[in-house]
Design a protein around this motif. Sequence first.
Motif, PDB file in Angstrom:
ATOM      1  N   GLU A 117       0.844  -1.195   0.000  1.00  0.00           N
ATOM      2  CA  GLU A 117       0.000   0.000   0.000  1.00  0.00           C
ATOM      3  C   GLU A 117       0.883   1.250   0.000  1.00  0.00           C
ATOM      4  O   GLU A 117       1.846   1.348   0.746  1.00  0.00           O
ATOM      5  N   THR A 119       2.781   2.196  -2.476  1.00  0.00           N
ATOM      6  CA  THR A 119       3.883   2.120  -3.432  1.00  0.00           C
ATOM      7  C   THR A 119       3.495   2.853  -4.705  1.00  0.00           C
ATOM      8  O   THR A 119       2.498   2.503  -5.339  1.00  0.00           O
ATOM      9  N   PRO A 120       4.244   3.897  -5.101  1.00  0.00           N
ATOM     10  CA  PRO A 120       3.909   4.602  -6.345  1.00  0.00           C
ATOM     11  C   PRO A 120       4.254   3.725  -7.546  1.00  0.00           C
ATOM     12  O   PRO A 120       5.394   3.285  -7.696  1.00  0.00           O
ATOM     13  N   ASN A 234      -1.903  -5.390  -6.683  1.00  0.00           N
ATOM     14  CA  ASN A 234      -0.452  -5.271  -6.576  1.00  0.00           C
ATOM     15  C   ASN A 234       0.213  -6.636  -6.566  1.00  0.00           C
ATOM     16  O   ASN A 234       1.296  -6.827  -7.120  1.00  0.00           O
ATOM     17  N   ASN A 383      -0.908   3.323 -10.764  1.00  0.00           N
ATOM     18  CA  ASN A 383      -1.952   3.311  -9.741  1.00  0.00           C
ATOM     19  C   ASN A 383      -2.411   4.713  -9.367  1.00  0.00           C
ATOM     20  O   ASN A 383      -3.108   4.905  -8.383  1.00  0.00           O
ATOM     21  N   GLN A 384      -2.037   5.723 -10.176  1.00  0.00           N
ATOM     22  CA  GLN A 384      -2.528   7.080  -9.965  1.00  0.00           C
ATOM     23  C   GLN A 384      -3.884   7.204 -10.655  1.00  0.00           C
ATOM     24  O   GLN A 384      -4.073   7.960 -11.609  1.00  0.00           O
ATOM     25  N   TYR A 388      -7.000   4.006  -6.317  1.00  0.00           N
ATOM     26  CA  TYR A 388      -6.329   2.715  -6.488  1.00  0.00           C
ATOM     27  C   TYR A 388      -5.132   2.548  -5.559  1.00  0.00           C
ATOM     28  O   TYR A 388      -4.869   1.450  -5.069  1.00  0.00           O
ATOM     29  N   ALA A 389      -4.362   3.617  -5.338  1.00  0.00           N
ATOM     30  CA  ALA A 389      -3.164   3.511  -4.501  1.00  0.00           C
ATOM     31  C   ALA A 389      -3.535   3.054  -3.093  1.00  0.00           C
ATOM     32  O   ALA A 389      -2.834   2.237  -2.487  1.00  0.00           O
ATOM     33  N   ASN A 392      -4.471  -0.811  -3.128  1.00  0.00           N
ATOM     34  CA  ASN A 392      -3.497  -1.754  -3.664  1.00  0.00           C
ATOM     35  C   ASN A 392      -3.935  -2.309  -5.017  1.00  0.00           C
ATOM     36  O   ASN A 392      -3.817  -3.497  -5.303  1.00  0.00           O
ATOM     37  N   VAL A 394      -3.937  -1.602  -9.409  1.00  0.00           N
ATOM     38  CA  VAL A 394      -3.155  -0.998 -10.492  1.00  0.00           C
ATOM     39  C   VAL A 394      -3.964  -1.087 -11.779  1.00  0.00           C
ATOM     40  O   VAL A 394      -4.620  -2.102 -12.043  1.00  0.00           O
TER      41      VAL A 394
END
Length: 418
Positions: A117, A119-120, A234, A383-384, A388-389, A392, A394
């Motif tokens: 969670e 993670t860009p 993810n 995930n932007q 979504y970010a 978790n 994508v």
Amino acid sequence: MTLREQYKAAIDRLTELSALAKSEGREFTENEVGEITQLSASVDELGTRIKAADDAQAAVARLTAKSDRPAPVLEGVSDRTDQALGAIGGPGGLGDTFVKSAQYKAFRDANPAGFGEGTPITFDRVKVGPLAELGRKANAAPIQAGLDRTQAIRLPMVDLTTPTPLSLLDVITRGQMAGQSIEYLQITAVTRNAAIVPNEILPADSGIKPTSGLSTNLATASAYTYADGFTVTNMMLADAPALATYLNNQLEFNLKSVVEDKVLNGSGTGGNPAGILNTSGVQAQAFDTDMVTTIRRGIGKLERIGAPITAVLVSPQDNETFDLLKDADGRYFSGGPWSAGPNTIWGRPRVVCPRLTAGTAVLGNLGTVTLLDREGMSVLAFNQHADYAARNLVYVRAELRAAQAIFKPAELVIATLA
């Protein structure tokens, strides 16, 4: 592919891009510059990894030289991933190419514990292949001109061979284009009047030397963007074999379906290319007696202008009707339910097109329909998107840019089967 095979493929592609620009007497395009930059980084990375693997193998060989035990073969994470991909159906698909890309591998190596969670996640665009590979099996040989017809053969009562069915994308032509659009002349009608004539024709004679003719139409083929995407977790994004399988089975299938739909049904308006069914100059064959007779009448129209008949496109519903046709004694005209022979009609391949409406068939020189690859297929993951970010999740998107051209509409016939 091994590291050395990937290295050679990257070098070959760089050589190909350089030769193409040189042969056309131009500088690299913006897309080519981007691809060359990615390939250069990939070559440097692969060279470093190959050297490290060679040094490690040499060290193991030295340490085990005095032992009776055989030296172990060292394999990196990437090689194990390649083996896993081979176990799920072999390389060559859109997903397989994506998870083997330098961008995906670098990102996964930077996150060996997975993508948690927060993670860009943003990958640079990954080129996964030319449009020519869309819809074709990795182990299938390319179809050569004149060799794509199903051969007429006598089958045993029980046929143990099952030929791979052809699709629309197998029987049309694939090509490339450098710009956003091209203008070209379509041949919409053909008149052939060749004949034997006297050596001399005097002014008083009624006869004149014959003249054949072509009716043409100026058309434009513009590049359109085809895209589709899926939401994955993810965990799946970090699992290369699972991700490759998912992408191969979903994104690649969906892109193939929409391309086939536009090749057949594109309206030519509202941001859509003109498909076969909406192209001026394509011949029409009205229903005559039954489906089989109607197809033969259409073949006759094409034979009279010397056009080859490379395939007959039918809908799944009409394909079923063809298979179930019986004679007066209840015997199937085709091989029946216990054979798997060539799927033909009047000796021509019968190609099933789910995007074709029941009651309509398309036949003729399908090679005159051309898909022009503008940018090839690529995959993006990020995930932007919405929330979504925090969840978790994508978004993985595949897209391509291509144009379609029909150079000789007169060599195609749309037949009404009912």
